[in-house]
Design an enzyme around this catalytic site. Structure first.
Site, PDB file in Angstrom:
ATOM      1  NE  ARG A  22      -1.732   3.207   3.565  1.00 50.77           N
ATOM      2  CZ  ARG A  22      -2.516   2.181   3.856  1.00 50.77           C
ATOM      3  NH1 ARG A  22      -3.506   1.849   3.028  1.00 50.77           N
ATOM      4  NH2 ARG A  22      -2.321   1.482   4.944  1.00 50.77           N
ATOM      5  CG  HIS A  67      -1.830  -1.181   1.273  1.00 47.77           C
ATOM      6  ND1 HIS A  67      -3.104  -1.140   0.755  1.00 47.77           N
ATOM      7  CD2 HIS A  67      -1.656  -2.438   1.749  1.00 47.77           C
ATOM      8  CE1 HIS A  67      -3.683  -2.325   0.925  1.00 47.77           C
ATOM      9  NE2 HIS A  67      -2.821  -3.134   1.517  1.00 47.77           N
ATOM     10  CG  ASN A 100      -6.630  -0.060  -0.243  1.00 51.12           C
ATOM     11  OD1 ASN A 100      -5.552  -0.161  -0.823  1.00 51.12           O
ATOM     12  ND2 ASN A 100      -6.762  -0.286   1.052  1.00 51.12           N
ATOM     13  CG  ASP A 149      -1.056  -6.281   3.649  1.00 48.62           C
ATOM     14  OD1 ASP A 149      -1.287  -5.295   2.912  1.00 48.62           O
ATOM     15  OD2 ASP A 149      -1.880  -6.717   4.475  1.00 48.62           O
ATOM     16  CG  HIS A 179      -3.469 -10.587   3.419  1.00 50.30           C
ATOM     17  ND1 HIS A 179      -4.726 -11.149   3.328  1.00 50.30           N
ATOM     18  CD2 HIS A 179      -3.641  -9.273   3.126  1.00 50.30           C
ATOM     19  CE1 HIS A 179      -5.600 -10.227   3.008  1.00 50.30           C
ATOM     20  NE2 HIS A 179      -4.970  -9.091   2.871  1.00 50.30           N
TER      21      HIS A 179
END
Length: 420
Positions: A61, A59, A91, A302, A229
């Site tokens: 961001r 991620h 996301n 992750d 995961h």
């Protein structure tokens, strides 16, 4: 970052070899081994050379959450961790469900000169789980994978259509496999520890029930499904059984699910709050066994940075996630090097990831892209947040002594990271 058309790195060793060699790279490609030195030279100081790692699940961001991480900090952190390529999750705010966003991310990352970015795109519009995104256009724009990670795909029909459509495009669908109803408001693994602490639990069945459903959908469609995961022994049993029956499914495991258990939550410290949650010691042992026997396909971090203020909230309110991409290999080498061996760990971070994603297998032979990292396998160094490139300068291992530090990372023939 330093740019050179020709660079020779001297005094390096291939895995399991005591022979000092040199490698010459030119115009982004490996020119050859032990050639006459030309161009600039760098002393590898006896480090071990391996292909640059590939991160299938991080991620970063950006866009919209740059207070947690951005492309510059996240990809610099990845390069510091020995990673040459990162698959970023969609996301963000806005969600990466538009081809223009995919192209903009790739272009911006390329100009930074750290690790290479291969964005994942959302499987559904807005990650709402209902209407498929424009998968063909997203793939054309450079999307590496389709996923609604951060959300669970509760609509089985939508997942079916997504697997079929993605399969026609030669793409993988990766899923965060937790049943939202069973997970409910659980903040840690459901079991004796959650009961003792009086905290709402997230049962192992939330993961296994969802994976069982997804296996059947994958079996029906013939698509390519990747479980992100994976955290429980029972879920791994389901995946192993499905593989023996010809289902086109793969899975990844994260180092934090190998190294930590729900016992850590006795501290009430939200740094240990992740999704799916830390499980039991028997789960961790089963996952490690899966790495050994090949039933776990690859490793992923992750990498999920948050602000310190967010992670200082109580366990009910704090967001899930640990950020540690730049110490992932040292954690693995220090804790599992003797048990797994260098070759196996490197394969789980490189060759095996490439196979899951359908990419060319990394190689250090002449003519191949010059993507590699140099590892100091012996020197012990403490985990020092002051050296972190990530904006998230905290994790569960701060202060621990680790070995196996990446000393130099080269991506496309250019130095993306060099440890001082």
């Amino acid at each position: 970052m330093t740019q050179h058309s020709t660079l020779t790195i001297t005094n390096i060793r291939r895995p399991n070899s005591d022979t000092s060699e040199s490698l010459t790279i030119e115009n982004g490609l490996i020119k050859g081994w032990n050639l006459p030195e030309e161009g600039q030279t760098l002393d590898g100081n006896g480090a071990t050379i391996v292909p640059a790692f590939i991160e299938p699940h991080a991620h970063l961001r950006e866009p919209g959450q740059e207070q947690k991480e951005d492309l510059a900090s996240g990809l610099a952190a990845a390069a510091a961790g020995g990673y040459g390529t990162v698959v970023s999750m969609p996301n963000t705010a806005p969600v990466v469900d538009d081809p223009a966003i995919v192209r903009a991310l790739i272009d911006k990352a390329a100009a930074l000169g750290f690790a290479r970015l291969r964005p994942a795109a959302a499987l559904t519009r807005g990650q709402d789980g209902e209407q498929l995104a424009e998968l063909a256009l997203l793939a054309e724009a450079g999307a590496a994978v389709f996923t609604d990670d951060g959300r669970t795909n509760e609509n089985a029909r939508t997942l079916r259509l997504g697997l079929e459509y993605a399969h026609s495009l030669g793409k993988v669908v990766s899923v965060h496999a937790e049943d939202a109803g069973l997970r409910a408001g659980g903040v840690m693994n459901e079991g004796p520890v959650s009961e003792a602490l009086g905290l709402p639990g997230n049962p192992a069945a939330a993961e296994t029930a969802h994976i069982a459903r997804d296996i059947e959908i994958c079996r029906m469609t013939g698509g390519r499904l990747h479980i992100q995961h994976l955290s429980t022994a029972r879920a791994l049993e389901l995946v192993k059984a499905a593989k023996t029956q010809g289902v086109n499914i793969t899975c990844e495991v994260c180092p934090h699910h190998l190294l930590l258990t729900d016992e850590a939550l006795r501290s009430f410290d939200a740094v240990y709050k992740v999704a799916p949650p830390l499980r039991t010691q028997s789960d961790a042992q089963a996952l490690l066994a899966g790495l050994k026997d090949g039933s776990v396909d690859c490793l992923a971090t992750d990498h999920a940075p948050h602000t310190r203020a967010e992670k200082e909230l109580d366990l009910l309110q704090a967001p899930s996630g640990i950020a540690y991409i730049e110490i992932a290999f040292p954690l693995l080498w220090t804790n599992f090097g003797a048990e797994l061996g260098l070759q196996k760990i490197v394969e789980l971070l490189t060759t095996d990831v490439a196979r899951v994603l359908g990419w060319p297998v990394p190689s250090l032979e002449a003519g191949q892209p010059a993507d590699f990292t140099l590892l100091d396998l012996e020197t012990v160094r403490p985990v020092d947040p002051a050296t972190f490139k990530s904006k998230a300068k905290f994790n569960p291992w701060v202060g621990q002594d680790l070995k196996g530090w990446p000393m130099l990372t080269v991506v496309d023939g250019q130095v993306a990271f060099e440890r001082a």
